[in-house]
Design a protein around this motif. Structure first.
Motif, PDB file in Angstrom:
ATOM      1  N   ASP A   1      69.454  53.056  84.579  1.00 38.37           N
ATOM      2  CA  ASP A   1      70.547  54.260  84.705  1.00 38.37           C
ATOM      3  C   ASP A   1      69.546  55.434  84.866  1.00 38.37           C
ATOM      4  O   ASP A   1      68.866  55.887  83.843  1.00 38.37           O
ATOM      5  CB  ASP A   1      71.346  54.335  83.342  1.00 38.37           C
TER       6      ASP A   1
ATOM      7  N   GLY B   1      72.775  52.228  91.057  1.00 36.47           N
ATOM      8  CA  GLY B   1      71.585  52.011  91.273  1.00 36.47           C
ATOM      9  C   GLY B   1      71.436  51.198  92.693  1.00 36.47           C
ATOM     10  O   GLY B   1      72.030  51.094  93.809  1.00 36.47           O
TER      11      GLY B   1
ATOM     12  N   SER C   1      73.020  49.980  86.263  1.00 36.44           N
ATOM     13  CA  SER C   1      72.809  51.524  86.178  1.00 36.44           C
ATOM     14  C   SER C   1      73.823  51.848  85.397  1.00 36.44           C
ATOM     15  O   SER C   1      74.300  51.599  84.301  1.00 36.44           O
ATOM     16  CB  SER C   1      72.932  51.976  87.870  1.00 36.44           C
TER      17      SER C   1
END
Length: 358
Positions: free
Chosen positions: A307, A250, A334
């Motif tokens: 995510d 991320g 993430s």
């Protein structure tokens, strides 16, 4: 056409080429600047021995003739007493385009106290390549059943990340009798029971639809030119670093550049043809109807709230089908949750193991 007109057109073309070149140069400079800034940040993981942990190596030949690389780690009793119960084993199933090395932190945390089995899924890591027809989630479930039969003498806990979680779901669908007595608990990390083809990937809805529409043909085309593409991928690049950081971690500013490099090296080691071979299986994956099998054992579900590859809604759908499961949504995290938040994942696994060992 007059000489003046020709000169004007040449001048315009030259200006456009110059502008384009300047744009490419500016983008390259911006990319190097971004990567440079990231790499200049304090890196607490710079000395972490990624890829250096080793166990007792084995090769399993599957029922369809593929050689799987397996490692057994942790304490091993040399001469167990005849009346001694076999130890609890933790079996790790890695994700798409990764390898058993992706469990580095979990292996490091548990290897002193628990017997571990780690394996490279077919066509990944050091396991043998399979044909496109042999790259299915159901076949991965059968592979896992054979790994358990060969290397797990007693009860076990299964841990799966992303495609590894899907492997466990396929095992539940095809070998439900294993859950309860043999398989005592399950941990599902950043995974999905289906409908991956509907993901937005963090993109606006309209753009996401376009991406999904062209993706199958594009991935297939890339697979056909895999050897050519792999020659350029093997060198690594700043672009690959940035993509891995963005998609896998991320927009976290705290992730170690060394961890990103480690993840990118696993992805880069996965041949383009393998990426293409498994893509249809992932998009067509649907094991929601098999989840009830997992309700017979303690199940921990973990997902990062950022995510984009297997979003929290997919983990919530799994939890809805498993009323007894424990769902943990990890903030500011993430897809590569086991590398980004190893402490949280390790604590969750130890809590799950305590529930089994009581």
């Amino acid at each position: 056409m007059t000489t003046t007109t020709k000169r004007r057109r040449v001048g315009i073309a030259g200006a456009l080429v110059g502008a384009a070149s300047a744009g490419v140069a500016a983008a390259a400079l911006a990319k190097r600047y971004a990567v440079g800034r990231i790499r200049l940040r304090p890196d607490t993981e710079a000395s972490e021995p990624f890829g250096e942990l080793r166990g007792r190596e084995h090769t399993l030949i599957t029922s369809d003739g593929k050689a799987l690389h397996v490692e057994i780690d942790g304490p091993e009793r040399k001469h167990p007493a005849e009346d001694e119960d076999p130890p609890l084993t933790v079996v790790f199933c890695h994700g798409y385009c990764l390898s058993m090395e992706s469990w580095h932190y979990q292996r490091k945390d548990l290897r002193e106290s628990h017997r571990l089995v780690l394996w490279d899924q077919r066509s990944h890591g050091r396991s043998q390549r399979a044909s496109a027809e042999e790259c299915t989630i159901d076949r991965l479930g059968d592979d896992l059943a054979e790994v358990i039969a060969a290397f797990v003498p007693g009860p076990c806990v299964l841990v799966g990340h992303s495609m590894g979680g899907m492997t466990i779901m396929a095992l539940a669908d095809r070998h439900p009798h294993l859950f309860g007595d043999k398989i005592r608990a399950v941990a599902l990390l950043a995974t999905s029971a289906g409908k991956l083809a509907e993901l937005t990937l963090g993109l606006p809805a309209v753009l996401s639809k376009v991406v999904h529409k062209v993706a199958p043909a594009t991935v297939s085309m890339l697979g056909k030119r895999g050897s050519l593409i792999d020659r350029t991928r093997n060198a690594g690049s700043d672009i690959a670093f940035l993509i891995t950081r963005y998609v896998g971690f991320g927009d976290s500013k705290n992730v170690s550049p060394t961890v990103v490099d480690f993840a990118e090296s696993m992805i880069r080691a996965t041949p383009t043809q393998v990426v293409a071979d498994f893509y249809p299986a992932l998009m067509n994956h649907d094991k929601l109807s098999a989840l009830h099998v997992l309700d017979a054992v303690p199940t921990a579900i973990l997902v990062g709230d950022r995510d984009w590859l297997t979003p929290p809604d997919h983990s919530k759908a799994i939890a809805a089908a498993l009323p007894k499961a424990q769902l943990t949504e990890v903030p500011d995290t993430s897809h590569l949750i086991q590398l980004e938040r190893p402490g949280i994942v390790n604590d969750a696994l130890r809590d799950l193991l305590k529930r089994v060992e009581l």
